[in-house]
Scaffold this motif. Structure first.
Motif, mmCIF file in Angstrom:
data_model
loop_
_atom_site.group_PDB
_atom_site.id
_atom_site.type_symbol
_atom_site.label_atom_id
_atom_site.label_comp_id
_atom_site.label_asym_id
_atom_site.label_seq_id
_atom_site.Cartn_x
_atom_site.Cartn_y
_atom_site.Cartn_z
ATOM 1 N N VAL A 1 -3.169 3.875 -2.547
ATOM 2 C CA VAL A 1 -2.272 5.005 -2.272
ATOM 3 C C VAL A 1 -2.934 6.028 -1.369
ATOM 4 C CG1 VAL A 1 -1.122 4.719 -4.518
ATOM 5 C CG2 VAL A 1 -2.985 6.396 -4.270
ATOM 6 N N ASP A 2 -2.104 6.799 -0.696
ATOM 7 C CA ASP A 2 -2.528 7.997 0.006
ATOM 8 C C ASP A 2 -1.933 9.202 -0.712
ATOM 9 O OD1 ASP A 2 -4.009 6.726 1.939
ATOM 10 O OD2 ASP A 2 -2.420 6.766 3.460
ATOM 11 N N VAL A 3 -2.695 10.280 -0.784
ATOM 12 C CA VAL A 3 -2.249 11.510 -1.426
ATOM 13 C C VAL A 3 -1.722 12.476 -0.362
ATOM 14 C CG1 VAL A 3 -2.981 13.511 -2.790
ATOM 15 C CG2 VAL A 3 -3.938 11.238 -3.282
ATOM 16 N N LEU A 4 -0.518 12.972 -0.580
ATOM 17 C CA LEU A 4 0.075 13.975 0.298
ATOM 18 C C LEU A 4 0.128 15.288 -0.479
ATOM 19 C CD1 LEU A 4 3.077 11.940 1.817
ATOM 20 C CD2 LEU A 4 0.706 12.063 2.622
ATOM 21 N N ASP A 5 -0.786 16.195 -0.172
ATOM 22 C CA ASP A 5 -0.874 17.443 -0.920
ATOM 23 C C ASP A 5 0.319 18.347 -0.657
ATOM 24 O OD1 ASP A 5 -3.270 17.159 -2.394
ATOM 25 O OD2 ASP A 5 -4.444 17.520 -0.584
#
Length: 265
Positions: free
Chosen positions: A207-211
């Motif tokens: 996954v990638d985290v989108l803050d």
């Protein structure tokens, strides 16, 4: 539902690996020991801290893990245990009038974020309205069991999006662990979860985290709380101080949590 246990290397820490139900009752550990009720997202740092504390104090620690609400109800039903660590303060605020929750120490903060498949193949923006895109499949946490669902619902309700998002989700899941497992399997394109889970080694490759900005997703304090029926309050307070001290805070930072020196009563 049976509870599986496993013996950790070099310490006598028993790790409860299935979600506890409010009706479940179990015996407290005997002798010089502690029982900690820990929300799913914080299990990894608390387990590492428990290993260190066991060696230092020659004490055995048992960790019961699950959704924050389910854990509280289990503690309330059994009247056994020493410490309670939910995923956000609402569980302390909600249940404080019942008299089972005593003093606490702040260990850091949880903060919600959007998470997408690795590489963000569908070019998702860090905007809650992306959850409404027709080409994106969504999983969310259930607000009936765990902090991740409670916080997602609160944020989406404040922005007026919750009914529409809830209507299109493919699954409502009990906790952050099950959410991240669904993302690893490719069961959804996007979710909301505690941001630290996106940096755990087994999740970071998937996954990638989108803050999200703090004005949308404010950090929520992690409050390690003494249970008023604890049979070992002196040792429990020592663990609280250790977890809030330099060694414990270093562990939380290693797992991607925002840390703080705050404590409270």
């Amino acid at each position: 539902m049976p509870i599986r246990t496993c013996r950790l290397r070099s310490v006598s820490l028993l790790l409860f690996t299935l979600l506890l139900t409010p009706a479940m009752v179990f015996a407290a550990p005997s002798g010089n020991s502690l029982l900690i009720y820990c929300g799913i997202t914080m299990v990894r740092p608390i387990t590492d801290i428990a290993r260190l504390f066991e060696k230092q104090e020659k004490v055995s620690i048992t960790i019961a893990q699950g959704g924050s609400e389910d854990l509280y109800q289990s503690a309330k039903k059994s009247q056994q245990g020493d410490l309670y660590l939910p995923g956000e303060p609402v569980f302390r605020t909600r249940h404080l009038p019942e008299g089972l929750l005593g003093e606490y120490r702040g260990l850091g903060f949880n903060q919600m974020a959007l998470m997408v498949q690795k590489g963000n193949p569908k070019k998702v923006k860090p905007d809650l309205k992306e959850l409404l895109r027709k080409d994106l499949s969504v999983v969310l946490g259930s607000s009936e069991s765990g902090s991740v669902g409670v916080e997602a619902r609160r944020i989406l309700t404040q922005t007026g999006l919750y009914p529409k998002v809830a209507a299109k989700v493919v699954q409502m899941l009990p906790d952050s662990r099950s959410i991240m497992a669904a993302m690893r399997r490719g069961g959804a394109d996007i979710t909301m979860s505690w941001r630290a889970t996106g940096y755990f080694p087994d999740n970071a490759a998937s996954v990638d985290v989108l803050d999200l900005p703090p004005t949308v997703a404010p950090p929520q304090e992690l409050q390690l709380t003494l249970l008023t029926f604890s049979k070992n309050p002196v040792m429990a307070r020592k663990f609280m101080a250790f977890a809030a001290g330099p060694q414990g805070q270093a562990v939380f930072r290693r797992y991607g949590f925002i840390t703080t020196a705050k404590s409270g009563q």
